[in-house]
Design an enzyme around this catalytic site. Structure first.
Site: not given
Ligand SMILES: [Ca+2]
Length: 504
Positions: A182, A396, A435
């Site tokens: 991320s 994601d 994610h």
């Protein structure tokens, strides 16, 4: 050839002595030997909302070996207030350094990731990225703090951590790694681009590498699904859309397994779900169909038709609450416009213009933040044998997966094609992974070991084993393949066993 003892040890008494270390722009606020066992997180500590490793944090970290805990405050600018922690195993140091990344707008030390590195024998470090609040409000009126968040805190932490490691063990670490997902993936990319000598290897998962355009994408979805109440898709309908998308594109990859292995080849039109006779839970109204179509469509400049961001992929529908659940847009993106681009906490996302305001967004980052990590020039990183693993889950819904594919293709262009790039940079796209983890596809894997083998033993990863767990039990394994290859079923044997797949 050097013959070094495999593992290194240091005396606990050396730890307290680190308080006296003098480093530029740095106050060492703590140097304390922590005995083996539990580590209690600092009072009032809250993991950042985007800390991808923090889900298991419950106030204590258990089963840790004894370590020297160093905390410091770094002030590379007059407005800087960067907190870092450096954890040094007191026994059995593996002679390596692992910096761990953050999530979202950070504002907190990544303690869970620090402890994972420590458990593997690493000296490790984490920074709060220069502020202690959640979200992006810290950036308003603090351009230097925005720079700290964007790249400076990570680099400064790395330089200082290496010095502390040498002071403690009397020796440099043999290898230095950045591990993050991320924001942490973006941080690793930025390091390789801007400070290519900091690390020998980088794992960059689901990187927010184009922070500005990812923020624009969030408004694209919000304006499609949240501005007009008629367009709102109730989350109860996400499974309906998901099942239809999977039914349409799952078999295209050669195996009907509930996963869309090739979203790039998937053209699913939610019009198939439009209510015919009466509106009900098993169908979408026309405005809802239009909203879903927009989520599946790249964000475009309406005047030039230039693509501003890739789409969210078919198969991702179960995670749409994050981007289209409302009432506000995806929060990290909303903060970017409020506190960095428009500098107005009351700014209304409904007014965003995908032509003029998109241009303003681009100018804003170039002028001060340099928050994006979009440079495809990794030549200096590669020149010293640096290795990089990129990975991204196809389902994601925080970061558009195709953005990482697009970046990887630009790297290939810069480096003279796929073959030379594969010697140093590889991308693993992961079907059915959300994610940084989770999802219906195999999403548990060990990129740290994979990177170590590549950097230290020269073994480039031709595939990476991934598992899917239900209630802690493995129910499916599958190889992850270097893009553009995909895992292909051999046609016989258990389709839940990785042994029956090849990358091609
Ligand atoms: Ca499939």
């Amino acid at each position: 050839m050097l013959f070094l003892p495999l593992l290194a040890n240091a005396a606990p008494s050396a730890c307290e002595g680190l308080r006296n270390l003098t480093l530029p722009d740095t106050s060492i606020t703590l140097a304390q030997s922590v005995p083996a066992g539990e580590f209690t997180l600092p009072e009032g500590f809250r993991p950042g909302p985007g800390d991808p490793t923090a889900s298991a944090l419950t106030g204590t970290l258990k089963g840790l070996p004894s370590f020297c805990r160093v905390a410091a405050t770094l002030r590379p600018s007059p407005d800087s207030d960067i907190k870092v922690e450096i954890w040094l195993p007191e026994g059995n140091w593996n002679r390596k350094y692992q910096a761990v990344g953050n999530g979202a707008w950070a504002g907190s030390i990544s303690y869970a990731a620090l402890s994972q590195a420590l458990l593997r024998g690493y000296a490790s470090s984490s920074t709060d990225t220069g502020h202690s609040s959640a979200g992006g409000s810290f950036a308003l009126g603090h351009p230097e703090k925005l720079i700290d968040f964007a790249w400076r805190s990570e680099h400064e932490m790395t330089v200082k951590a290496k010095t502390v490691i040498k002071a403690f063990y009397g020796d440099d670490s043999k290898y230095s790694y950045w591990i993050g997902c991320s924001s942490g993936g973006k941080q690793g990319l930025k390091e390789a681009q801007k400070f290519p000598d900091d690390f020998d290897g980088v794992v960059a998962g689901a990187p927010v590498l184009n922070w500005t355009h990812r923020s624009i994408e969030a408004l694209w979805v919000a304006q499609a699904a949240l501005r007009d109440p008629a367009s709102y898709i109730p989350p109860e309908k996400y499974p309906l859309i998901h099942q239809a998308a999977v039914a349409a594109c799952d078999p295209q990859d050669g195996l009907k397994d509930g996963l869309i292995g090739d979203p790039e080849g998937c053209r699913f039109d939610p019009a198939a779900l439009e209510c015919k006779d009466s509106v009900g839970p098993a169908c979408l109204t026309h405005p809802q169909v239009e909203a879903a179509r927009k989520i599946y469509t790249p964000a475009l400049n309406p005047r030039t038709r230039e693509q501003l961001s890739p789409r969210f992929e078919p198969g991702s529908e179960l995670g749409w609450r994050a981007i289209a659940g409302g009432p506000e847009p995806f929060a990290p993106a909303g903060d970017y416009f409020k506190y960095v681009v428009f500098r107005d906490p009351k700014w209304d996302w409904r007014t965003f213009n995908f032509d003029s305001d998109a241009a303003l967004t681009d100018r804003t980052d170039n002028e001060n933040g340099t928050i994006n990590a979009t440079s495809a020039d990794l030549k200096s990183f590669v020149a010293h044998q640096g290795k990089m693993i990129l990975y991204h889950g196809w389902t994601d819904t925080n970061i558009t997966p195709q953005a990482t594919v697009d970046y990887f293709k630009r790297v290939e262009d810069q480096m003279g094609g796929a073959a030379p790039t594969a010697q140093s940079v590889r991308l693993f796209m992961i079907p059915g992974m959300n994610h940084c983890g989770g999802g219906e596809g195999p999403n548990v894997f060990n990129m740290v070991s994979t990177l170590e083998h590549w950097v230290e033993d020269g073994k480039a990863p031709d595939q990476v084993l991934a598992s899917h767990l239900t209630d802690g039990k493995v129910d499916r394994t599958r190889p992850l393949c270097p893009y553009p290859r995909r895992a292909q079923y051999l046609g016989t044997g258990d389709p839940n066993d990785a042994a029956n797949f090849v990358c091609r």
